[in-house]
Design a protein around this motif. Sequence first.
Motif, short mmCIF file in Angstrom:
data_model
loop_
_atom_site.label_atom_id
_atom_site.label_comp_id
_atom_site.label_asym_id
_atom_site.label_seq_id
_atom_site.Cartn_x
_atom_site.Cartn_y
_atom_site.Cartn_z
N ARG A 22 11.01 -8.61 -4.32
CA ARG A 22 9.68 -9.06 -3.84
C ARG A 22 8.83 -7.87 -3.59
N LEU A 23 9.50 -6.84 -3.30
CA LEU A 23 8.61 -5.50 -3.61
C LEU A 23 8.42 -4.34 -4.64
N ARG A 24 7.18 -4.22 -5.09
CA ARG A 24 6.86 -3.14 -5.72
C ARG A 24 6.39 -1.73 -4.73
N PHE A 25 7.17 -0.50 -5.13
CA PHE A 25 6.13 0.76 -4.81
C PHE A 25 5.72 1.28 -5.91
N GLU A 26 4.76 1.55 -5.89
CA GLU A 26 4.31 2.91 -6.91
C GLU A 26 3.56 3.84 -6.33
N GLN A 27 2.77 5.07 -7.11
CA GLN A 27 2.13 6.24 -7.01
C GLN A 27 1.74 6.32 -7.83
N ILE A 28 0.00 5.86 -7.07
CA ILE A 28 -1.00 5.95 -8.48
C ILE A 28 -1.95 7.19 -7.53
N GLU A 29 -2.27 8.12 -8.23
CA GLU A 29 -2.53 9.38 -7.60
C GLU A 29 -2.39 9.79 -6.34
N ASP A 30 -3.64 9.89 -5.55
CA ASP A 30 -3.29 10.39 -4.25
C ASP A 30 -2.30 9.09 -3.25
N PHE A 31 -2.45 7.64 -3.59
CA PHE A 31 -2.23 7.00 -3.05
C PHE A 31 -0.35 6.46 -3.42
N VAL A 32 0.14 5.71 -2.86
CA VAL A 32 1.30 4.99 -2.93
C VAL A 32 1.24 3.68 -1.94
N ILE A 33 1.28 2.86 -2.99
CA ILE A 33 1.35 1.14 -2.71
C ILE A 33 2.76 0.43 -2.62
N ILE A 34 2.27 -0.51 -2.02
CA ILE A 34 3.40 -1.85 -1.85
C ILE A 34 3.15 -2.24 -2.31
N GLN A 35 3.65 -2.71 -3.21
CA GLN A 35 2.79 -4.78 -3.90
C GLN A 35 3.67 -5.81 -3.19
#
Length: 103
Positions: A22-35
């Motif tokens: 259900r969780l998706r972690f990703e790093q985009i440039e200078d951000f870490v995102i949890i969807q």
Amino acid sequence: MDHHYKNLLMRLCKAESIFPRRLRFEQIEDFVIIQVKNKLKEGVDLECFKILNLIHQTVIPLGIRFDQQLYLYPGGHRLDKVVIMFNKEDYILLNNKLEKGEI
């Protein structure tokens, strides 16, 4: 980058009988995102709320800053997902605190 927080959150979800995908972690440039994806066509599913609650319970006491944003489907009547966004530095600090056992 260490992902102690990702591992912790996945273990907490498993303990709550929440499917970890259900969780998706990703790093985009200078951000870490949890969807966190909402599975219901109407309303918000309970697992989505539980995941958000776990994030709040584990991050806020450590004083780590993050932003939370809701994404709606076109027309604005249905929640698609909730996104939690950390600055890369804050996410690194969170992982360092977890590594040192400050939680």
